[in-house]
Design a protein around this motif. Structure first.
Motif, PDB file in Angstrom:
ATOM      1  N   UNK A  76       0.867  -1.089  -0.017  1.00  0.00           N
ATOM      2  CA  UNK A  76       0.012   0.135   0.057  1.00  0.00           C
ATOM      3  C   UNK A  76       1.027   1.008  -0.068  1.00  0.00           C
ATOM      4  N   UNK A  77       0.613   2.179  -0.746  1.00  0.00           N
ATOM      5  CA  UNK A  77       1.247   3.466  -0.871  1.00  0.00           C
ATOM      6  C   UNK A  77       0.538   4.466   0.284  1.00  0.00           C
ATOM      7  N   UNK A  78       1.594   4.954   0.980  1.00  0.00           N
ATOM      8  CA  UNK A  78       1.357   5.700   2.157  1.00  0.00           C
ATOM      9  C   UNK A  78       1.979   7.240   1.993  1.00  0.00           C
ATOM     10  N   UNK A  79       1.263   8.035   2.648  1.00  0.00           N
ATOM     11  CA  UNK A  79       2.085   9.401   2.821  1.00  0.00           C
ATOM     12  C   UNK A  79       2.440   9.645   4.227  1.00  0.00           C
ATOM     13  N   UNK A  80       3.613  10.054   4.366  1.00  0.00           N
ATOM     14  CA  UNK A  80       4.322  10.393   5.614  1.00  0.00           C
ATOM     15  C   UNK A  80       3.372  11.600   6.354  1.00  0.00           C
ATOM     16  N   UNK A  81       3.363  11.456   7.515  1.00  0.00           N
ATOM     17  CA  UNK A  81       3.089  12.668   8.331  1.00  0.00           C
ATOM     18  C   UNK A  81       3.941  13.203   9.235  1.00  0.00           C
ATOM     19  N   UNK A  82       5.144  12.761   8.886  1.00  0.00           N
ATOM     20  CA  UNK A  82       6.459  13.312   9.621  1.00  0.00           C
ATOM     21  C   UNK A  82       7.613  12.912   8.724  1.00  0.00           C
ATOM     22  N   UNK A  83       8.768  13.668   8.485  1.00  0.00           N
ATOM     23  CA  UNK A  83       9.694  13.427   7.549  1.00  0.00           C
ATOM     24  C   UNK A  83      10.886  12.730   8.410  1.00  0.00           C
ATOM     25  N   UNK A  84      11.052  12.683   9.512  1.00  0.00           N
ATOM     26  CA  UNK A  84      12.049  12.227  10.395  1.00  0.00           C
ATOM     27  C   UNK A  84      12.139  10.742  10.570  1.00  0.00           C
ATOM     28  N   UNK A  85      12.960   9.853   9.979  1.00  0.00           N
ATOM     29  CA  UNK A  85      12.693   8.359  10.348  1.00  0.00           C
ATOM     30  C   UNK A  85      13.697   8.058  11.628  1.00  0.00           C
ATOM     31  N   UNK A  86      13.516   7.074  12.148  1.00  0.00           N
ATOM     32  CA  UNK A  86      14.434   6.622  13.482  1.00  0.00           C
ATOM     33  C   UNK A  86      14.448   5.045  13.161  1.00  0.00           C
ATOM     34  N   UNK A  87      15.477   4.663  13.703  1.00  0.00           N
ATOM     35  CA  UNK A  87      15.869   3.099  13.838  1.00  0.00           C
ATOM     36  C   UNK A  87      14.834   2.433  14.914  1.00  0.00           C
ATOM     37  N   UNK A  88      14.929   1.219  14.701  1.00  0.00           N
ATOM     38  CA  UNK A  88      14.102   0.341  15.562  1.00  0.00           C
ATOM     39  C   UNK A  88      15.034  -0.860  16.095  1.00  0.00           C
ATOM     40  N   UNK A  89      14.448  -1.768  16.860  1.00  0.00           N
ATOM     41  CA  UNK A  89      14.995  -2.897  17.125  1.00  0.00           C
ATOM     42  C   UNK A  89      15.076  -3.895  15.960  1.00  0.00           C
TER      43      UNK A  89
END
Length: 135
Positions: A76-89
């Motif tokens: 599914x194509x999504x639009x971001x509601x924020x620009x900043x990505x972060x890492x996860x476990x």
């Protein structure tokens, strides 16, 4: 299984994640739905868990079957509601890639999912692969 292509139109870039588990993959964020979870809710949850980005779901862009593993992925194509990505476990990298970078960095079976999702007026793609190559 669900997967999301999160695309930032003004940048011309899509987000991808690297799980550090096998070479040449860098798949879009995604995962397995919970039994009682709606598809759109699962996509939002998986993208947030893996990238830290909250998204709005736009539309189904593809259905992809891995014939060797019997897995069907809905993208599914999504639009971001924020620009900043972060890492996860689960991930060692989250990056915004251009379509050219998607083609260069991702395995063919993942790159096609992102590139299909970038087609504005196209009907959802239906594709089959063996886990590494389109059939």
């Amino acid at each position: 299984m669900t997967s999301a292509t999160v695309h930032r139109r003004r940048w011309g870039r899509s987000v991808t994640t690297d799980y550090g588990t096998e070479p040449c993959t860098d798949p879009p964020p995604g995962g397995v739905l919970e039994l009682d979870e709606a598809i759109e809710d699962g996509v939002r949850r998986e993208v947030y868990e893996e990238t830290g980005i909250k998204v709005g779901v736009e539309r189904l862009t593809g259905v992809y079957k891995n014939v060797n593993r019997g897995i069907v992925a809905l993208v599914l194509r999504c639009r971001p509601e924020s620009d900043q990505a972060r890492l996860s476990e689960e991930s060692v990298e989250a990056a915004w890639l251009t379509p050219a970078e998607v083609s260069a960095r991702m395995a063919e079976v993942y790159a096609v999912r992102v590139l299909d999702a970038l087609q504005d007026d196209a009907a959802p793609s239906v594709r089959t692969h063996d886990g590494r190559h389109l059939l």
